[in-house]
Scaffold this motif. Structure first.
Motif, PDB file in Angstrom:
ATOM      1  N   ALA A   1      -3.943  13.489  14.770  1.00  0.00           N
ATOM      2  CA  ALA A   1      -2.252  13.591  15.206  1.00  0.00           C
ATOM      3  C   ALA A   1      -1.179  12.346  14.956  1.00  0.00           C
ATOM      4  O   ALA A   1      -0.419  12.367  15.150  1.00  0.00           O
ATOM      5  N   ASN A   2      -2.107  11.360  14.090  1.00  0.00           N
ATOM      6  CA  ASN A   2      -1.365   9.949  13.808  1.00  0.00           C
ATOM      7  C   ASN A   2      -1.015  10.339  11.925  1.00  0.00           C
ATOM      8  O   ASN A   2      -0.597   9.422  11.343  1.00  0.00           O
ATOM      9  N   GLY A   3      -1.288  11.631  11.469  1.00  0.00           N
ATOM     10  CA  GLY A   3      -0.613  11.903   9.977  1.00  0.00           C
ATOM     11  C   GLY A   3      -1.207  11.640   9.441  1.00  0.00           C
ATOM     12  O   GLY A   3      -1.262  12.106   7.752  1.00  0.00           O
ATOM     13  N   PHE A   4      -3.169  12.427   9.612  1.00  0.00           N
ATOM     14  CA  PHE A   4      -4.223  11.722   8.321  1.00  0.00           C
ATOM     15  C   PHE A   4      -4.410  13.151   8.472  1.00  0.00           C
ATOM     16  O   PHE A   4      -4.235  13.500   9.059  1.00  0.00           O
ATOM     17  N   GLU A   5      -4.934  13.008   6.954  1.00  0.00           N
ATOM     18  CA  GLU A   5      -5.303  14.008   6.684  1.00  0.00           C
ATOM     19  C   GLU A   5      -7.066  14.737   5.796  1.00  0.00           C
ATOM     20  O   GLU A   5      -7.497  13.161   5.156  1.00  0.00           O
ATOM     21  N   GLU A   6      -7.676  14.822   6.320  1.00  0.00           N
ATOM     22  CA  GLU A   6      -9.118  15.659   5.544  1.00  0.00           C
ATOM     23  C   GLU A   6      -9.073  15.309   3.965  1.00  0.00           C
ATOM     24  O   GLU A   6      -8.409  16.364   3.350  1.00  0.00           O
ATOM     25  N   ILE A   7      -9.475  14.690   3.206  1.00  0.00           N
ATOM     26  CA  ILE A   7      -9.868  14.820   2.077  1.00  0.00           C
ATOM     27  C   ILE A   7     -11.398  15.206   1.637  1.00  0.00           C
ATOM     28  O   ILE A   7     -11.935  15.373   0.149  1.00  0.00           O
TER      29      ILE A   7
ATOM     30  N   ALA B   1       0.888  -1.068  -0.593  1.00  0.00           N
ATOM     31  CA  ALA B   1       0.359   0.125  -0.188  1.00  0.00           C
ATOM     32  C   ALA B   1       0.710   0.947   0.331  1.00  0.00           C
ATOM     33  O   ALA B   1       1.954   2.087   0.473  1.00  0.00           O
ATOM     34  N   LYS B   2       0.568   2.357  -0.473  1.00  0.00           N
ATOM     35  CA  LYS B   2       0.971   3.941  -0.982  1.00  0.00           C
ATOM     36  C   LYS B   2       0.542   4.863  -0.104  1.00  0.00           C
ATOM     37  O   LYS B   2       0.975   5.991   0.454  1.00  0.00           O
ATOM     38  N   SER B   3      -1.042   4.575   0.255  1.00  0.00           N
ATOM     39  CA  SER B   3      -2.163   4.603   1.245  1.00  0.00           C
ATOM     40  C   SER B   3      -2.768   4.747   1.771  1.00  0.00           C
ATOM     41  O   SER B   3      -3.480   3.301   1.371  1.00  0.00           O
ATOM     42  N   ILE B   4      -4.203   5.007   2.901  1.00  0.00           N
ATOM     43  CA  ILE B   4      -4.531   4.433   2.865  1.00  0.00           C
ATOM     44  C   ILE B   4      -5.261   5.880   3.432  1.00  0.00           C
ATOM     45  O   ILE B   4      -5.350   6.831   3.411  1.00  0.00           O
ATOM     46  N   LYS B   5      -7.210   5.339   3.302  1.00  0.00           N
ATOM     47  CA  LYS B   5      -8.191   5.823   3.433  1.00  0.00           C
ATOM     48  C   LYS B   5      -8.593   5.891   4.747  1.00  0.00           C
ATOM     49  O   LYS B   5      -9.049   4.431   4.375  1.00  0.00           O
ATOM     50  N   ILE B   6      -9.361   5.839   5.153  1.00  0.00           N
ATOM     51  CA  ILE B   6     -10.561   6.005   6.110  1.00  0.00           C
ATOM     52  C   ILE B   6     -11.071   7.130   6.810  1.00  0.00           C
ATOM     53  O   ILE B   6     -11.688   8.200   5.420  1.00  0.00           O
TER      54      ILE B   6
ATOM     55  N   PHE C   1     -13.594  11.750   5.386  1.00  0.00           N
ATOM     56  CA  PHE C   1     -13.045  10.993   4.996  1.00  0.00           C
ATOM     57  C   PHE C   1     -10.964  11.306   4.949  1.00  0.00           C
ATOM     58  O   PHE C   1     -11.255  12.882   4.864  1.00  0.00           O
ATOM     59  N   MET C   2     -10.408  10.635   5.042  1.00  0.00           N
ATOM     60  CA  MET C   2      -9.373  10.656   5.728  1.00  0.00           C
ATOM     61  C   MET C   2      -8.210  10.586   5.214  1.00  0.00           C
ATOM     62  O   MET C   2      -8.553   8.955   4.936  1.00  0.00           O
ATOM     63  N   ARG C   3      -6.930  11.000   4.762  1.00  0.00           N
ATOM     64  CA  ARG C   3      -6.049   9.703   4.073  1.00  0.00           C
ATOM     65  C   ARG C   3      -4.517   9.871   4.593  1.00  0.00           C
ATOM     66  O   ARG C   3      -4.366  11.500   5.051  1.00  0.00           O
ATOM     67  N   LYS C   4      -3.904   9.334   4.902  1.00  0.00           N
ATOM     68  CA  LYS C   4      -2.521   9.434   5.021  1.00  0.00           C
ATOM     69  C   LYS C   4      -1.385   8.533   4.207  1.00  0.00           C
ATOM     70  O   LYS C   4      -1.822   7.392   3.375  1.00  0.00           O
ATOM     71  N   LEU C   5      -0.462   9.349   3.716  1.00  0.00           N
ATOM     72  CA  LEU C   5       0.585   8.623   2.612  1.00  0.00           C
ATOM     73  C   LEU C   5       1.799   7.626   3.188  1.00  0.00           C
ATOM     74  O   LEU C   5       1.849   8.675   4.055  1.00  0.00           O
ATOM     75  N   LEU C   6       1.244   6.630   3.263  1.00  0.00           N
ATOM     76  CA  LEU C   6       3.046   5.701   3.559  1.00  0.00           C
ATOM     77  C   LEU C   6       4.376   5.915   3.079  1.00  0.00           C
ATOM     78  O   LEU C   6       4.062   6.322   2.063  1.00  0.00           O
TER      79      LEU C   6
END
Ligand SMILES: CC(C)(COP(=O)(O)OP(=O)(O)OC[C@H]1O[C@@H](n2cnc3c(N)ncnc32)[C@H](O)[C@@H]1OP(=O)(O)O)[C@@H](O)C(=O)NCCC(=O)NCCS
Length: 171
Positions: free
Chosen positions: A143-149, A126-131, A166-171
């Motif tokens: 706090a754990n590096g996710f950004e709102e998208i 995985a290159k990113s995770i979406k939540i 909806f949030m995403r973090k690039l791994l």
């Protein structure tokens, strides 16, 4: 990554979960939503959030490829699941979720579990995770590096929906 070796935060161990952990995961999930959810949502939404959750939900998810990590530690003198995180792939998108019991929150357990889910995603390319972050999770994911998208609604098993970010973090 296959079997992860248990690591300890104080008296708390984290490890990959198995189908026989499903009942204990369910208990932690219900506790987390019922104890933390009402600070962010109406009682109607909290009721809909827990509706339909059974141990089979986790067994079926595991059989479908979702990987769960659990934190196990003392609760009222007995060993219990204090929280869990999962990693799954839906439509080529890597997703995760984290739930921690109210009495065990703000001790770093969620961060530890999310780290295991991220490590699993990374190990699987995985290159990113979406939540779809519940409002109760937004500050934690930030706090754990996710950004709102984006913002929208998460569909619940009852067919009702609840506001989420909806949030995403690039791994
Ligand atoms: C979101 C959740 C998993 C966080 O678990 P946790 O074990 O309490 O998180 P941590 O202790 O690792 O928190 C790490 C950091 O995140 C932030 N954070 C976590 N919870 C927070 C809250 N309620 N308000 C503000 N910041 C928060 C803080 O910066 C915290 O660091 P600090 O305690 O040193 O200030 C937990 O609150 C939970 O289960 N919530 C209900 C279920 C839920 O909505 N889950 C998300 C589903 S998408």
């Amino acid at each position: 990554m296959e079997e992860s070796s248990p690591t300890a935060i104080g008296a708390i161990e984290t490890r990959k979960a198995h189908p026989y952990d499903a009942e204990a995961i369910l208990a932690a999930h219900l506790d987390s939503i019922r104890s933390i959810g009402p600070r962010f949502y109406s009682s109607e939404i909290v009721d809909a959030w827990v509706a339909g959750l059974t141990a089979n939900v986790y067994v079926n998810a595991m059989e479908g490829g979702e990987v769960f990590f659990i934190a196990v530690g003392p609760l009222n003198g007995e060993s219990a699941v204090l929280g869990f995180a999962s990693h799954r792939v839906d439509d080529d998108q890597d997703g995760a979720s984290v739930y921690v019991r109210g009495m065990a929150s703000r001790c770093g357990i969620g961060t530890k579990l999310l780290g295991l889910a991220e490590e699993h995603a990374r190990a699987n390319g995985a290159k990113s995770i979406k939540i779809q972050a519940s409002l109760a999770g937004v500050a934690f994911y930030q706090a754990n590096g996710f950004e709102e998208i984006g913002r929208g609604e998460a569909l619940l098993m009852t067919g009702q929906s609840m506001p989420c970010i909806f949030m995403r973090k690039l791994l």
